[in-house]
Design a protein around this motif. Structure first.
Motif, PDB file in Angstrom:
ATOM      1  N   HIS A  99       3.514   3.467   5.874  1.00 24.77           N
ATOM      2  CA  HIS A  99       4.852   3.846   6.357  1.00 24.77           C
ATOM      3  C   HIS A  99       5.735   2.607   6.473  1.00 24.77           C
ATOM      4  CE1 HIS A  99       7.804   6.196   8.748  1.00 24.77           C
ATOM      5  NE2 HIS A  99       8.005   5.029   9.353  1.00 24.77           N
ATOM      6  N   LEU A 100       5.220   1.552   7.059  1.00 28.68           N
ATOM      7  CA  LEU A 100       5.999   0.328   7.234  1.00 28.68           C
ATOM      8  C   LEU A 100       6.307  -0.315   5.889  1.00 28.68           C
ATOM      9  CD1 LEU A 100       4.148  -1.174  10.326  1.00 28.68           C
ATOM     10  CD2 LEU A 100       6.306   0.108  10.307  1.00 28.68           C
TER      11      LEU A 100
ATOM     12  N   PRO B 135       0.831  -1.206   0.000  1.00 27.78           N
ATOM     13  CA  PRO B 135       0.000   0.000   0.000  1.00 27.78           C
ATOM     14  C   PRO B 135       0.861   1.249   0.000  1.00 27.78           C
ATOM     15  CG  PRO B 135       0.126  -0.883   2.207  1.00 27.78           C
ATOM     16  CD  PRO B 135       0.883  -1.840   1.322  1.00 27.78           C
ATOM     17  N   ASP B 136       0.401   2.296  -0.657  1.00 24.18           N
ATOM     18  CA  ASP B 136       1.113   3.561  -0.630  1.00 24.18           C
ATOM     19  C   ASP B 136       0.332   4.581   0.187  1.00 24.18           C
ATOM     20  OD1 ASP B 136      -0.934   4.577  -2.232  1.00 24.18           O
ATOM     21  OD2 ASP B 136       0.225   4.392  -4.091  1.00 24.18           O
ATOM     22  N   ALA B 137       0.842   5.799   0.253  1.00 29.84           N
ATOM     23  CA  ALA B 137       0.242   6.834   1.095  1.00 29.84           C
ATOM     24  C   ALA B 137      -1.126   7.280   0.594  1.00 29.84           C
ATOM     25  CB  ALA B 137       1.178   8.032   1.187  1.00 29.84           C
TER      26      ALA B 137
ATOM     27  N   HIS C 236      13.025   8.555   6.201  1.00 30.13           N
ATOM     28  CA  HIS C 236      11.675   8.003   6.247  1.00 30.13           C
ATOM     29  C   HIS C 236      11.345   7.527   7.659  1.00 30.13           C
ATOM     30  CE1 HIS C 236       8.054   5.910   4.964  1.00 30.13           C
ATOM     31  NE2 HIS C 236       8.496   4.825   5.601  1.00 30.13           N
ATOM     32  N   LEU C 237      12.239   6.753   8.269  1.00 34.72           N
ATOM     33  CA  LEU C 237      11.975   6.235   9.610  1.00 34.72           C
ATOM     34  C   LEU C 237      11.843   7.355  10.635  1.00 34.72           C
ATOM     35  CD1 LEU C 237      14.409   3.177   9.883  1.00 34.72           C
ATOM     36  CD2 LEU C 237      12.006   3.182   9.201  1.00 34.72           C
ATOM     37  N   PHE C 238      12.623   8.424  10.454  1.00 37.35           N
ATOM     38  CA  PHE C 238      12.662   9.508  11.439  1.00 37.35           C
ATOM     39  C   PHE C 238      11.762  10.688  11.056  1.00 37.35           C
ATOM     40  CE2 PHE C 238      16.229   7.004  12.630  1.00 37.35           C
ATOM     41  CZ  PHE C 238      16.507   7.286  13.955  1.00 37.35           C
ATOM     42  N   GLN C 239      10.873  10.491  10.098  1.00 42.05           N
ATOM     43  CA  GLN C 239       9.982  11.592   9.731  1.00 42.05           C
ATOM     44  C   GLN C 239       9.057  11.913  10.901  1.00 42.05           C
ATOM     45  OE1 GLN C 239       6.205   9.610   7.410  1.00 42.05           O
ATOM     46  NE2 GLN C 239       8.165   9.633   6.316  1.00 42.05           N
TER      47      GLN C 239
END
Length: 386
Positions: free
Chosen positions: A351-352, A6-8, A311-314
């Protein structure tokens, strides 16, 4: 084989995972030109009957095995920091046990370890400066008794009760005079913990920096280094140029770490980074490359990882721990995706999915087929059929 992710925009797209991992063997020459710590996550006990606001239940065997993984690649471990969910699922009692166990394991395997010293045994909102000093002293004594290096972490209690920069200087000066060995001072920005807004006595970062630098200048023999987590490369470079001789800068900038570690004509940063939890083997290989004088090769290895890290720290940045533990599960370092405090719910499925795609593209998974299978299992739980 492909996988639907899935995307955003809530749409599904097809992704083809890589078939072979990148090769980053354990062992190799010790890291020489930079001192590098990975802030390490904790592994929850998924079978414990817990609640989000109850004491953490930790799988100690798997938690310590992950630290041995980091040490095997030549990295130091920064223990009981915010990556270990300190103050976000792991209370002081749990952190103290983690420190004791990890410090003993470090001695057994010859690994380098530094441990967080804070004031999180103060759970009320009415602590005063005397209580803050006592709490810091208790934790400092415990960490030093284990033989680990101390990292003086930022204190929510101090941020709540200090009336100005003079009181920060008073508390830190008191602790530095007591420390038996040089410590690392940790400045954690409010993007990592909103309760630390205005640390060092001002929300003006220029004014806060002056207080921070003054504390270091007054006690240079007791400060091994500083760990700066403000996600501001320019400010870090300016700050490290002002440090007294012999005081190191450990970058905590998970957005700009390659350029800060590589450095410039005036110096460089060492590293103490949460992103080096999932990047451990690759990060060690990059620093070994830099040790040979091959800056171009260093950047070729580490620069492509920045997209994953950002990405992880957004924002909200403090929930980066969810992505770190998720990648540890996909990489086979643990058998489940459960976190203390139930923090596995803090990031969305899109996100994951993007974190999986970016990490797979970098070759971070020792067994890409296992990572793909586990990603598909998670997608099935969310109702995404393959």
């Amino acid at each position: 084989m492909t996988i639907r992710l899935p995307d955003a925009r809530s749409a599904l797209r097809t992704y083809e995972p890589r078939r072979e991992p990148a090769a980053f063997a354990a062992g190799g020459a010790p890291l020489v030109s930079r001192t590098v710590f990975s802030a390490a996550h904790v592994v929850a006990d998924p079978f414990a009957d817990t609640t989000p606001d109850g004491p953490a239940a930790v799988d100690w065997d798997t938690t310590l095995a992950f630290r041995r993984h980091l040490w095997s690649h030549g990295l130091g471990v920064a223990e009981a920091m915010d990556t270990a969910q300190r103050g976000m699922g792991l209370d002081w009692a749990g952190a103290a046990e983690l420190i004791r166990r990890s410090a003993a394991e470090a001695k057994a395997v010859g690994g380098r370890i530094a441990c967080g010293v804070g004031t999180d045994q103060l759970t009320g909102a009415d602590a005063d400066l005397a209580a803050v000093r006592r709490a810091y002293e208790e934790q400092l004594e415990m960490v030093e008794d284990t033989g680990a290096q101390a990292i003086l972490m930022a204190s929510r209690a101090l941020a709540a009760c200090a009336k100005g920069p003079e009181e920060y200087a008073e508390v830190y000066g008191h602790l530095l005079r007591q420390a038996s060995a040089p410590v690392v001072l940790h400045w954690l920005g409010p993007m990592f913990d909103p309760a630390l807004t205005g640390y060092w006595g001002s929300e003006d970062l220029d004014a806060a920096t002056e207080t921070f630098v003054a504390v270091i200048a007054d006690h240079p023999d007791k400060v091994d280094g500083i760990k700066v987590s403000l996600l501001d490369a320019r400010r870090e470079v300016e700050l490290r140029r002002r440090l007294p001789k012999g005081v190191r800068c450990y970058t905590g900038d998970d957005f700009n770490y390659p350029e800060l570690i590589a450095g410039d004509d005036h110096g460089f940063s060492h590293a103490l980074l949460g992103i080096f939890d999932p990047l451990g083997p690759l990060a060690a290989e990059a620093v070994r490359t830099l040790d040979t004088g091959d800056a171009k090769g260093f950047h070729a290895l580490l620069d492509p990882t920045v997209e994953l890290s950002r990405h992880l720290f957004q924002a909200p940045t403090r929930f980066y721990k969810t992505g770190v533990v998720f990648l540890a599960w996909l990489a086979g370092h643990q058998d489940h995706f459960a976190m203390v405090g139930g923090l596995q719910s803090a990031r969305s499925l899109p996100h994951l999915a993007r974190a999986y795609e970016l990490a797979d593209g970098l070759g971070l998974f020792p067994d890409p087929a296992l990572a793909e299978a586990r990603m598909k299992e998670l997608l099935t739980v969310y109702g995404v059929t393959q």
